[in-house]
Design a protein around this motif. Structure first.
Motif, mmCIF file in Angstrom:
data_model
loop_
_atom_site.group_PDB
_atom_site.id
_atom_site.type_symbol
_atom_site.label_atom_id
_atom_site.label_comp_id
_atom_site.label_asym_id
_atom_site.label_seq_id
_atom_site.Cartn_x
_atom_site.Cartn_y
_atom_site.Cartn_z
ATOM 1 N N TYR A 105 0.840 -1.206 0.000
ATOM 2 C CA TYR A 105 0.000 0.000 0.000
ATOM 3 C C TYR A 105 0.872 1.252 0.000
ATOM 4 O O TYR A 105 0.965 1.957 0.997
ATOM 5 C CB TYR A 105 -0.920 0.007 1.223
ATOM 6 N N PRO A 106 1.503 1.565 -1.129
ATOM 7 C CA PRO A 106 2.456 2.680 -1.140
ATOM 8 C C PRO A 106 1.818 4.048 -0.869
ATOM 9 O O PRO A 106 2.411 4.867 -0.183
ATOM 10 C CB PRO A 106 3.070 2.622 -2.542
ATOM 11 N N VAL A 107 0.622 4.292 -1.376
ATOM 12 C CA VAL A 107 -0.013 5.598 -1.172
ATOM 13 C C VAL A 107 -0.349 5.792 0.300
ATOM 14 O O VAL A 107 -0.084 6.852 0.876
ATOM 15 C CB VAL A 107 -1.276 5.754 -2.054
ATOM 16 N N TRP A 108 -0.923 4.756 0.932
ATOM 17 C CA TRP A 108 -1.231 4.861 2.357
ATOM 18 C C TRP A 108 0.050 5.037 3.172
ATOM 19 O O TRP A 108 0.116 5.874 4.070
ATOM 20 C CB TRP A 108 -1.990 3.632 2.858
ATOM 21 N N ALA A 109 1.066 4.266 2.878
ATOM 22 C CA ALA A 109 2.305 4.329 3.652
ATOM 23 C C ALA A 109 2.945 5.715 3.561
ATOM 24 O O ALA A 109 3.336 6.292 4.577
ATOM 25 C CB ALA A 109 3.280 3.257 3.182
ATOM 26 N N VAL A 110 3.022 6.269 2.360
ATOM 27 C CA VAL A 110 3.625 7.593 2.187
ATOM 28 C C VAL A 110 2.755 8.662 2.854
ATOM 29 O O VAL A 110 3.279 9.580 3.493
ATOM 30 C CB VAL A 110 3.853 7.900 0.686
ATOM 31 N N SER A 111 1.439 8.549 2.749
ATOM 32 C CA SER A 111 0.545 9.513 3.406
ATOM 33 C C SER A 111 0.725 9.487 4.915
ATOM 34 O O SER A 111 0.792 10.539 5.565
ATOM 35 C CB SER A 111 -0.911 9.206 3.061
ATOM 36 N N ALA A 112 0.807 8.308 5.482
ATOM 37 C CA ALA A 112 1.005 8.186 6.926
ATOM 38 C C ALA A 112 2.374 8.724 7.330
ATOM 39 O O ALA A 112 2.515 9.361 8.376
ATOM 40 C CB ALA A 112 0.847 6.737 7.363
ATOM 41 N N MET A 113 3.382 8.489 6.498
ATOM 42 C CA MET A 113 4.719 9.000 6.801
ATOM 43 C C MET A 113 4.732 10.525 6.810
ATOM 44 O O MET A 113 5.350 11.141 7.690
ATOM 45 C CB MET A 113 5.729 8.469 5.792
ATOM 46 N N VAL A 114 4.062 11.143 5.850
ATOM 47 C CA VAL A 114 3.989 12.607 5.799
ATOM 48 C C VAL A 114 3.268 13.136 7.041
ATOM 49 O O VAL A 114 3.717 14.109 7.662
ATOM 50 C CB VAL A 114 3.292 13.079 4.504
ATOM 51 N N ALA A 115 2.167 12.507 7.419
ATOM 52 C CA ALA A 115 1.443 12.917 8.625
ATOM 53 C C ALA A 115 2.340 12.789 9.853
ATOM 54 O O ALA A 115 2.361 13.683 10.716
ATOM 55 C CB ALA A 115 0.173 12.082 8.789
ATOM 56 N N ASP A 116 3.100 11.713 9.934
ATOM 57 C CA ASP A 116 4.011 11.517 11.073
ATOM 58 C C ASP A 116 5.089 12.595 11.114
ATOM 59 O O ASP A 116 5.423 13.104 12.188
ATOM 60 C CB ASP A 116 4.655 10.136 11.011
#
Length: 134
Positions: A105-116
């Motif tokens: 799930y690359p889009v979810w993973a990158v989105s969560a990383m940006v939020a973090d």
């Protein structure tokens, strides 16, 4: 404009970042809870192509981690100084753990990383200003 009013304006900007970081921490924690429950229950929409370990093990990790994040986010909103450190730590380790989902799930993973990263920034830069009277 006096130096006292400038300090208050700075404090309000910091308050906005702290509030933003707390709300995003609660949001990411809630999504991690949902993701963890989905992985534990064996939901069909999750792909078991994790970097390592099993989907069930990561499900429990994300469920517990999400609960800690939500509690830390509410504690930050409540003014608890200890929660700033917990928030930074949970966002940091959540950022690293998102690599386990990156392949499936690359889009979810990158989105969560940006939020973090935004949570870490807000709490590191403005978390110490809590005592400065804003």
């Amino acid at each position: 404009m006096s130096t006292q009013s400038v300090g208050r304006a700075e404090g309000r900007a910091g308050y906005g970042w702290i509030t933003f970081a707390a709300v995003i921490l609660i949001l990411v924690g809630t999504l991690n809870i949902i993701e963890g429950i989905s992985a534990i229950s064996g939901a069909n929409y999750l792909i078991n192509q994790l970097l390592f370990s099993s989907l069930n093990a990561w499900g429990w990790f994300f469920l517990i981690w999400g609960i800690i994040q939500v509690l830390a986010g509410f504690a930050i909103l409540g003014g608890a100084t200890w929660a700033i450190f917990v928030g930074i730590a949970t966002a940091f380790f959540n950022l690293i753990s998102q690599f386990s989902w990156a392949h499936a799930y690359p889009v979810w993973a990158v989105s969560a990383m940006v939020a973090d990263v935004l949570v870490i920034y807000g709490l590191l830069v403005y978390g110490g200003r809590r005592d400065s009277g804003y």
